[in-house]
Design a protein around this motif. Structure first.
Motif, PDB file in Angstrom:
ATOM      1  N   LEU A  39      74.695  57.605 -85.699  1.00  0.00           N
ATOM      2  CA  LEU A  39      74.169  58.403 -84.600  1.00  0.00           C
ATOM      3  C   LEU A  39      72.661  58.464 -84.774  1.00  0.00           C
ATOM      4  N   THR A  40      71.929  57.881 -83.818  1.00  0.00           N
ATOM      5  CA  THR A  40      70.476  57.744 -83.955  1.00  0.00           C
ATOM      6  C   THR A  40      69.768  58.336 -82.746  1.00  0.00           C
ATOM      7  N   ASP A  41      69.957  59.618 -82.519  1.00  0.00           N
ATOM      8  CA  ASP A  41      69.296  60.259 -81.386  1.00  0.00           C
ATOM      9  C   ASP A  41      67.786  60.267 -81.580  1.00  0.00           C
ATOM     10  N   HIS A  42      67.077  60.394 -80.475  1.00  0.00           N
ATOM     11  CA  HIS A  42      65.624  60.338 -80.512  1.00  0.00           C
ATOM     12  C   HIS A  42      65.025  61.577 -81.179  1.00  0.00           C
ATOM     13  N   ASP A  43      64.418  61.370 -82.339  1.00  0.00           N
ATOM     14  CA  ASP A  43      63.601  62.389 -83.007  1.00  0.00           C
ATOM     15  C   ASP A  43      64.342  63.680 -83.331  1.00  0.00           C
ATOM     16  N   THR A  44      65.671  63.625 -83.464  1.00  0.00           N
ATOM     17  CA  THR A  44      66.421  64.845 -83.750  1.00  0.00           C
ATOM     18  C   THR A  44      67.718  64.524 -84.491  1.00  0.00           C
ATOM     19  N   LEU A  45      68.145  65.494 -85.319  1.00  0.00           N
ATOM     20  CA  LEU A  45      69.437  65.423 -86.005  1.00  0.00           C
ATOM     21  C   LEU A  45      70.398  66.468 -85.445  1.00  0.00           C
ATOM     22  N   ALA A  46      70.083  66.981 -84.256  1.00  0.00           N
ATOM     23  CA  ALA A  46      70.829  68.114 -83.700  1.00  0.00           C
ATOM     24  C   ALA A  46      72.313  67.815 -83.489  1.00  0.00           C
ATOM     25  N   GLY A  47      72.662  66.575 -83.235  1.00  0.00           N
ATOM     26  CA  GLY A  47      74.066  66.250 -82.957  1.00  0.00           C
ATOM     27  C   GLY A  47      74.875  65.884 -84.176  1.00  0.00           C
ATOM     28  N   LEU A  48      74.235  65.875 -85.340  1.00  0.00           N
ATOM     29  CA  LEU A  48      74.886  65.347 -86.525  1.00  0.00           C
ATOM     30  C   LEU A  48      76.118  66.138 -86.947  1.00  0.00           C
ATOM     31  N   ALA A  49      76.018  67.468 -87.008  1.00  0.00           N
ATOM     32  CA  ALA A  49      77.133  68.283 -87.511  1.00  0.00           C
ATOM     33  C   ALA A  49      78.392  68.095 -86.662  1.00  0.00           C
ATOM     34  N   GLU A  50      78.226  68.134 -85.336  1.00  0.00           N
ATOM     35  CA  GLU A  50      79.372  67.949 -84.444  1.00  0.00           C
ATOM     36  C   GLU A  50      79.970  66.554 -84.605  1.00  0.00           C
ATOM     37  N   ALA A  51      79.105  65.548 -84.685  1.00  0.00           N
ATOM     38  CA  ALA A  51      79.582  64.178 -84.831  1.00  0.00           C
ATOM     39  C   ALA A  51      80.311  63.993 -86.159  1.00  0.00           C
ATOM     40  N   ARG A  52      79.794  64.582 -87.217  1.00  0.00           N
ATOM     41  CA  ARG A  52      80.405  64.418 -88.533  1.00  0.00           C
ATOM     42  C   ARG A  52      81.804  65.032 -88.586  1.00  0.00           C
ATOM     43  N   GLN A  53      81.955  66.192 -87.970  1.00  0.00           N
ATOM     44  CA  GLN A  53      83.267  66.841 -87.949  1.00  0.00           C
ATOM     45  C   GLN A  53      84.292  65.949 -87.242  1.00  0.00           C
ATOM     46  N   GLN A  54      83.908  65.383 -86.108  1.00  0.00           N
ATOM     47  CA  GLN A  54      84.812  64.495 -85.372  1.00  0.00           C
ATOM     48  C   GLN A  54      85.082  63.218 -86.158  1.00  0.00           C
ATOM     49  N   ALA A  55      84.055  62.678 -86.789  1.00  0.00           N
ATOM     50  CA  ALA A  55      84.211  61.441 -87.548  1.00  0.00           C
ATOM     51  C   ALA A  55      85.190  61.634 -88.712  1.00  0.00           C
ATOM     52  N   GLN A  56      85.103  62.761 -89.374  1.00  0.00           N
ATOM     53  CA  GLN A  56      86.002  63.034 -90.490  1.00  0.00           C
ATOM     54  C   GLN A  56      87.450  63.128 -90.020  1.00  0.00           C
ATOM     55  N   SER A  57      87.654  63.702 -88.849  1.00  0.00           N
ATOM     56  CA  SER A  57      89.022  63.848 -88.334  1.00  0.00           C
ATOM     57  C   SER A  57      89.617  62.520 -87.894  1.00  0.00           C
ATOM     58  N   LEU A  58      88.767  61.551 -87.535  1.00  0.00           N
ATOM     59  CA  LEU A  58      89.239  60.260 -87.019  1.00  0.00           C
ATOM     60  C   LEU A  58      89.139  59.134 -88.044  1.00  0.00           C
ATOM     61  N   GLY A  59      88.517  59.412 -89.173  1.00  0.00           N
ATOM     62  CA  GLY A  59      88.364  58.377 -90.185  1.00  0.00           C
ATOM     63  C   GLY A  59      87.259  57.384 -89.895  1.00  0.00           C
TER      64      GLY A  59
END
Length: 291
Positions: A39-59
């Motif tokens: 996940l490489t959003d422009h100049d921000t890590l704001a979406g990381l926590a939400e993405a990580r939670q989903q990624a962990q659930s889906l492998g």
């Protein structure tokens, strides 16, 4: 020609200028067969926590990333920075704070410029406030970008679609194309390296440089500590890919790739981009450093 890939190292969510939430992006990547996603959003890590939670659930193996804006010889350049581990998140966040402030200032200028262009003087202040408020509503607390303003222009009836908004008001050289006081290529690269990331020059063919000038850009990037080159970004000609592979090898830059996904389209989707050359070895791949 597009191919299905199990790794996509350049994507965007609604945390910057994408249309999907971080969780929706990870879900779509999983459905498309992507196993490693950055996940490489422009100049921000704001979406990381939400993405990580989903990624962990889906492998899905999620890589922390960001696409940082900078300037080289007056040209806007993007660097994709990928973090191999989580221990340096604080350093990376601190490095991005000035970028977010610059983006906020730029967004305010875009709203003001659009209002000056679209309304007579007595109505400009009110229109600026309206454009600004509606753009913020679309951004939903994330970084404001030109796609948000494009949607506002559609809503207000000044254009019929986002493509027209960019063609008339927001594209390169138009009134809404506000240049920001981004750091230099060297400053950005060195700062990202200090934060523990692996730095990749993003979509080199999109800067519309001559081969000679692109060569100078890559040399400057390498001299500043740059480590990788994006040899495929979305859909591109095979000849372009082969040229970038050649240039990466000449400078010893690791090779990276991705869809530069922003929204689902028939020609560019997460995990769907032009084929990678079969000649790339594991040692030449940026993934070799990230696993």
């Amino acid at each position: 020609m597009q191919a299905c890939h199990t790794s996509d190292l350049h994507t965007h969510s609604r945390a910057s200028d994408g249309t999907l939430t971080p969780a929706e992006l990870v879900q779509r990547a999983h459905q498309q067969g992507v196993q490693t996603l950055a996940l490489t959003d422009h100049d921000t890590l704001a979406g990381l926590a939400e993405a990580r939670q989903q990624a962990q659930s889906l492998g899905v193996h999620l890589l922390t990333g960001v696409e940082m804006s900078c300037v080289w010889q007056g040209i806007g350049i993007h660097i994709v920075a990928l973090l191999p581990n989580q221990q340096d998140l604080g350093k990376l966040n601190a490095h991005l704070i000035p970028q977010e402030a610059a983006r906020q200032q730029r967004a305010q200028q875009i709203a003001e410029r659009l209002a000056r262009t679209l309304a007579p003087k007595p109505e400009r202040e009110a229109l600026t406030a309206q454009i600004w408020q509606q753009a913020q509503e679309y951004a939903q607390g994330t970084s404001l970008g030109r796609p948000h303003f494009a949607q506002v222009l559609c809503d207000l009836g000044y254009v019929t679609n986002q493509r027209q908004a960019f063609k008339k008001y927001l594209g390169s050289g138009k009134v809404g194309d506000v240049k920001t006081n981004w750091p230099s290529l060297a400053e950005a690269t060195q700062g990202l390296r200090a934060a523990g990331t692996i730095t990749v020059l993003a979509h080199p063919m999109r800067y519309r440089l001559t081969q000679r000038k692109r060569s100078h850009l890559l040399q400057a990037f390498q001299a500043a500590g740059g480590q990788g080159l994006e040899i495929v970004s979305g859909r591109q000609e095979a000849s372009q890919t082969q040229q970038l592979v050649k240039e990466a090898r000449a400078l010893g830059l690791k090779m990276s790739w991705g869809s530069d996904f922003h929204k689902p389209t028939p020609w560019q989707d997460v995990g769907r981009f032009s084929p990678l050359p079969a000649s790339i070895t594991a040692e030449e791949s940026i993934l070799h450093w990230l696993h």
